[in-house]
Design a protein around this motif. Structure first.
Motif, PDB file in Angstrom:
ATOM      1  N   ALA A  49      31.079  34.601  46.658  1.00  0.00           N
ATOM      2  CA  ALA A  49      32.084  35.567  47.104  1.00  0.00           C
ATOM      3  C   ALA A  49      31.461  36.881  47.552  1.00  0.00           C
ATOM      4  N   PHE A  50      30.364  37.291  46.881  1.00  0.00           N
ATOM      5  CA  PHE A  50      29.712  38.556  47.245  1.00  0.00           C
ATOM      6  C   PHE A  50      28.222  38.451  46.980  1.00  0.00           C
ATOM      7  N   ARG A  51      27.446  38.836  47.976  1.00  0.00           N
ATOM      8  CA  ARG A  51      26.020  39.043  47.849  1.00  0.00           C
ATOM      9  C   ARG A  51      25.715  40.413  48.429  1.00  0.00           C
ATOM     10  N   PRO A  52      24.996  41.257  47.710  1.00  0.00           N
ATOM     11  CA  PRO A  52      24.792  42.636  48.174  1.00  0.00           C
ATOM     12  C   PRO A  52      24.028  42.695  49.485  1.00  0.00           C
ATOM     13  N   PRO A  53      24.515  43.491  50.430  1.00  0.00           N
ATOM     14  CA  PRO A  53      23.793  43.656  51.699  1.00  0.00           C
ATOM     15  C   PRO A  53      22.557  44.525  51.504  1.00  0.00           C
ATOM     16  N   ALA A  54      21.680  44.510  52.458  1.00  0.00           N
ATOM     17  CA  ALA A  54      20.482  45.351  52.410  1.00  0.00           C
ATOM     18  C   ALA A  54      20.892  46.816  52.262  1.00  0.00           C
ATOM     19  N   GLY A  55      20.238  47.501  51.328  1.00  0.00           N
ATOM     20  CA  GLY A  55      20.518  48.915  51.123  1.00  0.00           C
ATOM     21  C   GLY A  55      21.674  49.200  50.196  1.00  0.00           C
ATOM     22  N   PHE A  56      22.288  48.156  49.624  1.00  0.00           N
ATOM     23  CA  PHE A  56      23.400  48.374  48.694  1.00  0.00           C
ATOM     24  C   PHE A  56      22.920  49.200  47.512  1.00  0.00           C
ATOM     25  N   TRP A  57      23.752  50.136  47.057  1.00  0.00           N
ATOM     26  CA  TRP A  57      23.319  51.143  46.079  1.00  0.00           C
ATOM     27  C   TRP A  57      23.064  50.571  44.686  1.00  0.00           C
ATOM     28  N   SER A  58      23.624  49.401  44.378  1.00  0.00           N
ATOM     29  CA  SER A  58      23.537  48.839  43.031  1.00  0.00           C
ATOM     30  C   SER A  58      22.654  47.593  43.013  1.00  0.00           C
ATOM     31  N   ASP A  59      21.873  47.452  41.926  1.00  0.00           N
ATOM     32  CA  ASP A  59      20.989  46.298  41.812  1.00  0.00           C
ATOM     33  C   ASP A  59      21.101  45.584  40.464  1.00  0.00           C
ATOM     34  N   THR A  60      22.051  45.988  39.590  1.00  0.00           N
ATOM     35  CA  THR A  60      22.141  45.384  38.271  1.00  0.00           C
ATOM     36  C   THR A  60      23.548  45.545  37.698  1.00  0.00           C
ATOM     37  N   GLN A  61      23.839  44.757  36.650  1.00  0.00           N
ATOM     38  CA  GLN A  61      25.109  44.838  35.921  1.00  0.00           C
ATOM     39  C   GLN A  61      26.329  44.692  36.847  1.00  0.00           C
ATOM     40  N   TYR A  62      26.424  43.543  37.488  1.00  0.00           N
ATOM     41  CA  TYR A  62      27.604  43.215  38.278  1.00  0.00           C
ATOM     42  C   TYR A  62      28.603  42.555  37.338  1.00  0.00           C
ATOM     43  N   TRP A  63      29.657  43.290  36.967  1.00  0.00           N
ATOM     44  CA  TRP A  63      30.572  42.851  35.916  1.00  0.00           C
ATOM     45  C   TRP A  63      32.019  42.867  36.395  1.00  0.00           C
ATOM     46  N   ALA A  64      32.805  41.978  35.813  1.00  0.00           N
ATOM     47  CA  ALA A  64      34.269  42.047  35.771  1.00  0.00           C
ATOM     48  C   ALA A  64      34.955  42.232  37.123  1.00  0.00           C
ATOM     49  N   PRO A  65      34.765  41.307  38.074  1.00  0.00           N
ATOM     50  CA  PRO A  65      35.475  41.418  39.351  1.00  0.00           C
ATOM     51  C   PRO A  65      36.963  41.096  39.207  1.00  0.00           C
ATOM     52  N   GLU A  66      37.799  41.919  39.808  1.00  0.00           N
ATOM     53  CA  GLU A  66      39.244  41.675  39.864  1.00  0.00           C
ATOM     54  C   GLU A  66      39.679  41.791  41.321  1.00  0.00           C
ATOM     55  N   VAL A  67      40.513  40.865  41.771  1.00  0.00           N
ATOM     56  CA  VAL A  67      40.885  40.796  43.188  1.00  0.00           C
ATOM     57  C   VAL A  67      42.387  40.984  43.345  1.00  0.00           C
ATOM     58  N   PHE A  68      42.778  41.841  44.289  1.00  0.00           N
ATOM     59  CA  PHE A  68      44.179  42.147  44.559  1.00  0.00           C
ATOM     60  C   PHE A  68      44.415  42.057  46.065  1.00  0.00           C
ATOM     61  N   ARG A  69      45.567  41.492  46.437  1.00  0.00           N
ATOM     62  CA  ARG A  69      45.921  41.374  47.850  1.00  0.00           C
ATOM     63  C   ARG A  69      46.901  42.485  48.216  1.00  0.00           C
ATOM     64  N   LEU A  70      46.545  43.255  49.230  1.00  0.00           N
ATOM     65  CA  LEU A  70      47.408  44.320  49.731  1.00  0.00           C
ATOM     66  C   LEU A  70      47.350  44.301  51.250  1.00  0.00           C
ATOM     67  N   ASP A  71      48.535  44.267  51.858  1.00  0.00           N
ATOM     68  CA  ASP A  71      48.646  44.326  53.324  1.00  0.00           C
ATOM     69  C   ASP A  71      47.755  43.287  54.008  1.00  0.00           C
ATOM     70  N   GLY A  72      47.705  42.090  53.427  1.00  0.00           N
ATOM     71  CA  GLY A  72      47.006  40.988  54.061  1.00  0.00           C
ATOM     72  C   GLY A  72      45.514  40.942  53.847  1.00  0.00           C
ATOM     73  N   ARG A  73      44.959  41.913  53.126  1.00  0.00           N
ATOM     74  CA  ARG A  73      43.526  41.906  52.839  1.00  0.00           C
ATOM     75  C   ARG A  73      43.319  41.777  51.329  1.00  0.00           C
ATOM     76  N   PHE A  74      42.111  41.410  50.935  1.00  0.00           N
ATOM     77  CA  PHE A  74      41.783  41.223  49.531  1.00  0.00           C
ATOM     78  C   PHE A  74      40.759  42.280  49.113  1.00  0.00           C
ATOM     79  N   TYR A  75      41.087  42.996  48.037  1.00  0.00           N
ATOM     80  CA  TYR A  75      40.230  44.071  47.537  1.00  0.00           C
ATOM     81  C   TYR A  75      39.678  43.675  46.177  1.00  0.00           C
ATOM     82  N   LEU A  76      38.363  43.746  46.049  1.00  0.00           N
ATOM     83  CA  LEU A  76      37.694  43.378  44.812  1.00  0.00           C
ATOM     84  C   LEU A  76      37.191  44.647  44.132  1.00  0.00           C
TER      85      LEU A  76
END
Length: 304
Positions: A49-76
């Motif tokens: 579902a997600f792989r960090p792009p080059a230059g992404f600010w975070s490199d550790t502790q990827y925790w607790a994803p929650e997904v919500f649908r608003l106006d036809g898009r999905f926000y994690l």
């Protein structure tokens, strides 16, 4: 999998997210995976579902994803940390599809950077205003700042596009407000992480999830330690708004070695408490337990 979250994308179709990295506490992060199902029993995946792009600010502790649908898009919404800057907070990703791929949406964390934050959940109030509810744990902050002995739960207004926070966070309650909350403990012979040794006998808060009861009461499911390990309790907003004040149920909803839950109510009915159990890595698994409202209070279904 820890910290499970299930979204029903259309009637009878479900997507499961969770904390899935092999070393969730301090190793290099890989990303988030998800799984799909039509019966909540058999799951297909994993899907990246997600792989960090080059230059992404975070490199550790990827925790607790929650997904919500608003106006036809999905926000994690998920927790991310940086081993370089020592910042840990909640950031927002976006996708056109529930299963991703998700891309960064907020410019870094939308939570305060002066202390470590985790476990953000989205709440839309009666005025259609978005709020982020999140925890401040007991561990120390950036640059070795001393930890706190009593974990805190906050609410933070969000912009309509969910890209940034507005104003200052509002303290909702502390872990000690719940009579069932106990200090964080570790099994005999297990040395606690250094950041948790900064606070003496720390209580903590994590895993908030907000819902409305059938009669419209605003309630929050959240986790801490109890008499029998990791546990989940229920708080109720006396004002019916996210700012409370919040009162705590005297006993946990789930008291035994399991937590970080959410309530799933499928379109076909039959609400379920979704959480991970046990709390011991790598043995934790996704668990679904029937729940119901009795006298407008959330209870395990077999408890009446």
């Amino acid at each position: 999998m820890r910290d499970p979250f299930i979204i029903e994308t259309e009637p009878g179709t479900f997507v499961l997210f969770g904390t899935t990295d092999e070393n969730v506490w301090g190793g290099p992060a890989t990303g988030f995976d998800c799984y799909t199902s039509t019966d909540l029993e058999r799951w297909q995946g994993p899907v990246a579902a997600f792989r960090p792009p080059a230059g992404f600010w975070s490199d550790t502790q990827y925790w607790a994803p929650e997904v919500f649908r608003l106006d036809g898009r999905f926000y994690l919404f998920a927790t991310f940390a940086s081993s370089e800057t020592r910042v840990r907070g909640v950031a927002v990703l976006v996708s056109e599809q529930a299963t991703g791929p998700y891309l960064p949406w907020s410019d870094g964390p939308v939570t305060p950077q002066e202390f470590p934050c985790l476990d953000g959940t989205l709440f839309i109030d009666d005025a259609a205003e978005p709020w982020l509810v999140f925890s401040r744990g007991a561990e120390g902050g950036p640059a070795g700042a001393a930890g706190i002995a009593d974990g805190e739960m906050y609410a933070q207004r969000m912009s309509a596009d969910l890209r940034e926070s507005l104003g200052s966070p509002e303290l909702l309650f502390r872990a000690s407000a719940a009579a069932w909350s106990r200090p964080l403990t570790f099994p005999e012979g297990v040395e606690p992480p250094a950041q948790l040794r900064l606070a003496k006998d720390p209580l903590f808060t994590d895993g908030p999830f907000l819902l409305r009861s059938p009669a419209g009461r605003l309630q929050m499911l959240w986790s801490s330690f109890g008499e029998q390990g990791y546990a989940m309790g229920v708080a109720t907003s006396e004002s019916g708004t996210v700012l409370g004040p919040w009162s705590q149920e005297p006993e946990p909803l789930w008291p035994v070695n399991g937590g970080h839950g959410m309530i799933l109510t499928p379109s076909a009915g039959g609400s379920r408490l979704v959480f991970h159990s046990p709390n011991d890595s790598p043995a934790e698994r996704v668990t679904l337990v029937p729940v119901a409202f009795s006298a407008d209070d959330l209870r395990l279904a077999d408890c009446g």
